[in-house]
Design a protein around this motif. Structure first.
Motif, PDB file in Angstrom:
ATOM      1  N   GLY A  19      14.809 -47.513  -2.676  1.00 34.48           N
ATOM      2  CA  GLY A  19      13.771 -47.124  -3.627  1.00 34.48           C
ATOM      3  C   GLY A  19      12.861 -48.283  -3.992  1.00 34.48           C
ATOM      4  N   LEU A  20      13.433 -49.462  -4.195  1.00 38.03           N
ATOM      5  CA  LEU A  20      12.629 -50.633  -4.520  1.00 38.03           C
ATOM      6  C   LEU A  20      11.801 -51.062  -3.313  1.00 38.03           C
ATOM      7  CD1 LEU A  20      11.786 -52.835  -6.473  1.00 38.03           C
ATOM      8  CD2 LEU A  20      13.874 -54.105  -5.867  1.00 38.03           C
ATOM      9  N   GLY A  21      12.394 -50.960  -2.113  1.00 39.74           N
ATOM     10  CA  GLY A  21      11.636 -51.269  -0.901  1.00 39.74           C
ATOM     11  C   GLY A  21      10.432 -50.349  -0.754  1.00 39.74           C
ATOM     12  N   ILE A  22      10.620 -49.059  -1.051  1.00 40.37           N
ATOM     13  CA  ILE A  22       9.518 -48.097  -0.999  1.00 40.37           C
ATOM     14  C   ILE A  22       8.469 -48.430  -2.063  1.00 40.37           C
ATOM     15  CG2 ILE A  22       8.899 -45.677  -1.372  1.00 40.37           C
ATOM     16  CD1 ILE A  22      11.632 -44.935  -0.153  1.00 40.37           C
ATOM     17  N   ALA A  23       8.937 -48.793  -3.259  1.00 40.20           N
ATOM     18  CA  ALA A  23       8.009 -49.150  -4.337  1.00 40.20           C
ATOM     19  C   ALA A  23       7.145 -50.338  -3.932  1.00 40.20           C
ATOM     20  CB  ALA A  23       8.791 -49.458  -5.610  1.00 40.20           C
ATOM     21  N   ARG A  24       7.754 -51.334  -3.326  1.00 47.51           N
ATOM     22  CA  ARG A  24       6.988 -52.512  -2.904  1.00 47.51           C
ATOM     23  C   ARG A  24       5.929 -52.134  -1.878  1.00 47.51           C
ATOM     24  NH1 ARG A  24      12.562 -56.007  -2.495  1.00 47.51           N
ATOM     25  NH2 ARG A  24      12.468 -56.983  -4.572  1.00 47.51           N
ATOM     26  N   ALA A  25       6.292 -51.268  -0.944  1.00 48.71           N
ATOM     27  CA  ALA A  25       5.340 -50.865   0.093  1.00 48.71           C
ATOM     28  C   ALA A  25       4.195 -50.051  -0.486  1.00 48.71           C
ATOM     29  CB  ALA A  25       6.068 -50.066   1.176  1.00 48.71           C
ATOM     30  N   PHE A  26       4.478 -49.154  -1.417  1.00 44.42           N
ATOM     31  CA  PHE A  26       3.419 -48.370  -2.041  1.00 44.42           C
ATOM     32  C   PHE A  26       2.522 -49.258  -2.907  1.00 44.42           C
ATOM     33  CE2 PHE A  26       5.789 -44.410  -1.051  1.00 44.42           C
ATOM     34  CZ  PHE A  26       4.724 -43.683  -0.533  1.00 44.42           C
ATOM     35  N   ALA A  27       3.102 -50.262  -3.537  1.00 44.64           N
ATOM     36  CA  ALA A  27       2.289 -51.197  -4.313  1.00 44.64           C
ATOM     37  C   ALA A  27       1.314 -51.937  -3.402  1.00 44.64           C
ATOM     38  CB  ALA A  27       3.188 -52.185  -5.052  1.00 44.64           C
ATOM     39  N   ALA A  29       0.093 -50.820  -0.756  1.00 47.73           N
ATOM     40  CA  ALA A  29      -0.902 -49.851  -0.299  1.00 47.73           C
ATOM     41  C   ALA A  29      -1.872 -49.438  -1.401  1.00 47.73           C
ATOM     42  CB  ALA A  29      -0.201 -48.617   0.254  1.00 47.73           C
ATOM     43  N   GLY A  30      -1.683 -49.974  -2.604  1.00 47.78           N
ATOM     44  CA  GLY A  30      -2.632 -49.710  -3.690  1.00 47.78           C
ATOM     45  C   GLY A  30      -2.272 -48.568  -4.604  1.00 47.78           C
ATOM     46  N   CYS A  31      -1.009 -48.113  -4.557  1.00 47.18           N
ATOM     47  CA  CYS A  31      -0.566 -47.028  -5.434  1.00 47.18           C
ATOM     48  C   CYS A  31      -0.144 -47.558  -6.798  1.00 47.18           C
ATOM     49  CB  CYS A  31       0.623 -46.304  -4.822  1.00 47.18           C
ATOM     50  SG  CYS A  31       0.201 -45.071  -3.592  1.00 47.18           S
ATOM     51  N   LYS A  32      -0.349 -46.754  -7.812  1.00 48.81           N
ATOM     52  CA  LYS A  32       0.264 -46.997  -9.113  1.00 48.81           C
ATOM     53  C   LYS A  32       1.689 -46.470  -9.052  1.00 48.81           C
ATOM     54  CE  LYS A  32      -3.255 -44.822 -10.889  1.00 48.81           C
ATOM     55  NZ  LYS A  32      -4.164 -44.123 -11.842  1.00 48.81           N
ATOM     56  N   LEU A  33       2.604 -47.093  -9.790  1.00 48.65           N
ATOM     57  CA  LEU A  33       4.024 -46.777  -9.644  1.00 48.65           C
ATOM     58  C   LEU A  33       4.669 -46.318 -10.944  1.00 48.65           C
ATOM     59  CD1 LEU A  33       5.173 -49.880  -7.555  1.00 48.65           C
ATOM     60  CD2 LEU A  33       4.605 -47.607  -6.686  1.00 48.65           C
ATOM     61  N   ALA A  34       5.341 -45.180 -10.867  1.00 47.53           N
ATOM     62  CA  ALA A  34       6.236 -44.740 -11.930  1.00 47.53           C
ATOM     63  C   ALA A  34       7.641 -44.814 -11.347  1.00 47.53           C
ATOM     64  CB  ALA A  34       5.901 -43.322 -12.364  1.00 47.53           C
ATOM     65  N   LEU A  35       8.442 -45.726 -11.844  1.00 46.17           N
ATOM     66  CA  LEU A  35       9.775 -45.957 -11.304  1.00 46.17           C
ATOM     67  C   LEU A  35      10.835 -45.408 -12.258  1.00 46.17           C
ATOM     68  CD1 LEU A  35       9.392 -49.666 -10.098  1.00 46.17           C
ATOM     69  CD2 LEU A  35       8.836 -47.549  -8.869  1.00 46.17           C
ATOM     70  N   ALA A  36      11.735 -44.603 -11.724  1.00 44.71           N
ATOM     71  CA  ALA A  36      12.821 -44.037 -12.519  1.00 44.71           C
ATOM     72  C   ALA A  36      14.150 -44.481 -11.930  1.00 44.71           C
ATOM     73  CB  ALA A  36      12.733 -42.513 -12.525  1.00 44.71           C
ATOM     74  N   ASP A  37      15.069 -44.850 -12.803  1.00 45.64           N
ATOM     75  CA  ASP A  37      16.378 -45.324 -12.353  1.00 45.64           C
ATOM     76  C   ASP A  37      17.315 -45.293 -13.566  1.00 45.64           C
ATOM     77  OD1 ASP A  37      17.031 -47.340  -9.633  1.00 45.64           O
ATOM     78  OD2 ASP A  37      18.536 -47.166 -11.205  1.00 45.64           O
ATOM     79  N   LEU A  38      18.616 -45.338 -13.284  1.00 41.98           N
ATOM     80  CA  LEU A  38      19.591 -45.439 -14.372  1.00 41.98           C
ATOM     81  C   LEU A  38      19.815 -46.884 -14.800  1.00 41.98           C
ATOM     82  CD1 LEU A  38      22.452 -42.902 -13.493  1.00 41.98           C
ATOM     83  CD2 LEU A  38      21.033 -42.920 -15.542  1.00 41.98           C
ATOM     84  N   ASP A  39      19.414 -47.826 -13.958  1.00 45.35           N
ATOM     85  CA  ASP A  39      19.675 -49.250 -14.185  1.00 45.35           C
ATOM     86  C   ASP A  39      18.509 -49.874 -14.949  1.00 45.35           C
ATOM     87  OD1 ASP A  39      20.139 -51.996 -14.003  1.00 45.35           O
ATOM     88  OD2 ASP A  39      20.971 -51.863 -11.972  1.00 45.35           O
ATOM     89  N   ALA A  40      18.655 -49.976 -16.274  1.00 44.86           N
ATOM     90  CA  ALA A  40      17.561 -50.469 -17.117  1.00 44.86           C
ATOM     91  C   ALA A  40      17.190 -51.909 -16.788  1.00 44.86           C
ATOM     92  CB  ALA A  40      17.952 -50.349 -18.588  1.00 44.86           C
ATOM     93  N   SER A  51       4.272 -55.536 -11.295  1.00 39.67           N
ATOM     94  CA  SER A  51       3.088 -55.487 -12.155  1.00 39.67           C
ATOM     95  C   SER A  51       2.033 -56.496 -11.733  1.00 39.67           C
ATOM     96  CB  SER A  51       3.491 -55.736 -13.613  1.00 39.67           C
ATOM     97  OG  SER A  51       4.217 -54.641 -14.119  1.00 39.67           O
ATOM     98  N   ALA A  52       2.428 -57.483 -10.949  1.00 43.50           N
ATOM     99  CA  ALA A  52       1.458 -58.450 -10.439  1.00 43.50           C
ATOM    100  C   ALA A  52       0.549 -57.818  -9.387  1.00 43.50           C
ATOM    101  CB  ALA A  52       2.187 -59.652  -9.838  1.00 43.50           C
ATOM    102  N   LYS A  53       0.948 -56.651  -8.851  1.00 41.12           N
ATOM    103  CA  LYS A  53       0.185 -56.020  -7.772  1.00 41.12           C
ATOM    104  C   LYS A  53      -0.449 -54.691  -8.164  1.00 41.12           C
ATOM    105  CE  LYS A  53       2.969 -58.104  -4.125  1.00 41.12           C
ATOM    106  NZ  LYS A  53       3.827 -57.865  -2.940  1.00 41.12           N
ATOM    107  N   THR A  54       0.140 -54.018  -9.157  1.00 41.62           N
ATOM    108  CA  THR A  54      -0.361 -52.693  -9.501  1.00 41.62           C
ATOM    109  C   THR A  54       0.104 -52.307 -10.898  1.00 41.62           C
ATOM    110  OG1 THR A  54      -0.541 -50.406  -8.721  1.00 41.62           O
ATOM    111  CG2 THR A  54       1.622 -51.432  -8.562  1.00 41.62           C
TER     112      THR A  54
END
Length: 278
Positions: A19-27, A29-40, A51-54
């Motif tokens: 999930g984090l690997g996917i988030a990095r790739a979408f960032a 690519a210029g996407c805004k990210l809403a990340l959900a997880d149980l691990d605060a 946040s440095a990228k998007t």
């Protein structure tokens, strides 16, 4: 969806592993990210990094909780705009030998791996369809959702369900211009085995000490193998490319080829002979 820049992507299990690997790739690519997880704590670290990228918003979420899912979806869209890329990635491994499984194990794995995907689709799809601006849904399954490769009946069951759901969704959503991809990774360098082992329901009481020790040692061996496998960042880039090309299946390697070939052979050989015309 050839252009994903300025889209908002909602990613479950987005603070760890794939999930984090996917988030990095979408960032990237210029996407805004809403990340959900149980691990605060992991969410906090991911937000600080990305946040440095998007633009990034994070949410503690148990994907089995439908009411919380709806609330988080509202909050994510209020913060970042309409979600048009949904990545139902949260998942767990583990279980026990088939004869030792309990209902608690079934409910835990199916609740996260299958119901979590259903909840993500059911939460966001009506919104995406009503807006009429297209989008894409990515569901994380596994190579274990394509053929039997010895990862246990519980895990195979959950991942086969995600593959079938994704295939059917793709057909129905073409009219809405919403693409559907199913990610079927092979071994990926994550700590899913250790995290699943730590989070799973208590091992069945009827496991012997020998069986319990074997399970622990097996988990450690698999973790060692995974640590040297495909990096999550590479998987993320594969997902982004898969979305741009509107691929149904996204594979990370060819490890399942012989298993798929054998399954296909067995399926075709079981077909009744063709009826000869009169």
């Amino acid at each position: 969806m050839t252009d994903i820049s300025n889209r908002t992507a909602f990613i479950t299990g987005g603070a760890n592993g794939i999930g984090l690997g996917i988030a990095r790739a979408f960032a990237e690519a210029g996407c805004k990210l809403a990340l959900a997880d149980l691990d605060a704590a992991a969410l906090e670290a991911a937000k600080k990094e990305l946040s440095a990228k998007t633009e990034v918003a994070t949410f503690v979420l148990d994907v089995r909780d439908r009411e919380s899912f709806a609330r988080v979806a509202d909050e994510a869209e209020a913060a970042l705009g309409p979600v048009s890329v949904v990545v139902n990635n949260a998942g767990v491994g583990g279980g026990a030998p088939a004869a030792k499984l309990t209902f608690e194990h079934w409910d835990w794995v199916m609740g996260i791996n299958v119901n979590g995907v259903i909840n993500g689709v059911q939460t966001f799809l009506p919104r995406m369809a009503e807006r009429g601006k297209g989008g894409h849904i990515i569901n994380t399954a596994s190579g274990a959702g394509l053929a039997i490769a010895g990862t246990g009946v519980l895990y195979h069951t959950s991942k086969y369900a995600v593959v079938g759901m994704s295939e059917a969704l793709r057909v129905e959503l073409e009219a809405h211009k919403i693409g559907v991809s199913v990610l079927c990774p092979g071994p990926v360098a994550t700590d899913i085995v250790k995290r699943s082992y730590a989070d799973r329901p208590d091992a069945p009481a009827n496991l012997s000490e020998k069986e319990r020790k074997f399970a622990e040692e097996s988990a450690e061996r698999v973790s060692q193998i995974l640590s040297q496998s495909t990096p999550p960042e590479d998987v993320g880039r594969m997902v982004v490319e898969g979305v741009k090309r509107n691929q149904l299946f996204i594979h990370t390697d060819r490890i399942m080829v012989p298993f798929i070939e054998e399954r296909t052979r067995v399926l075709l050989e079981a077909m009744p002979p063709e009826k000869k015309s009169a």
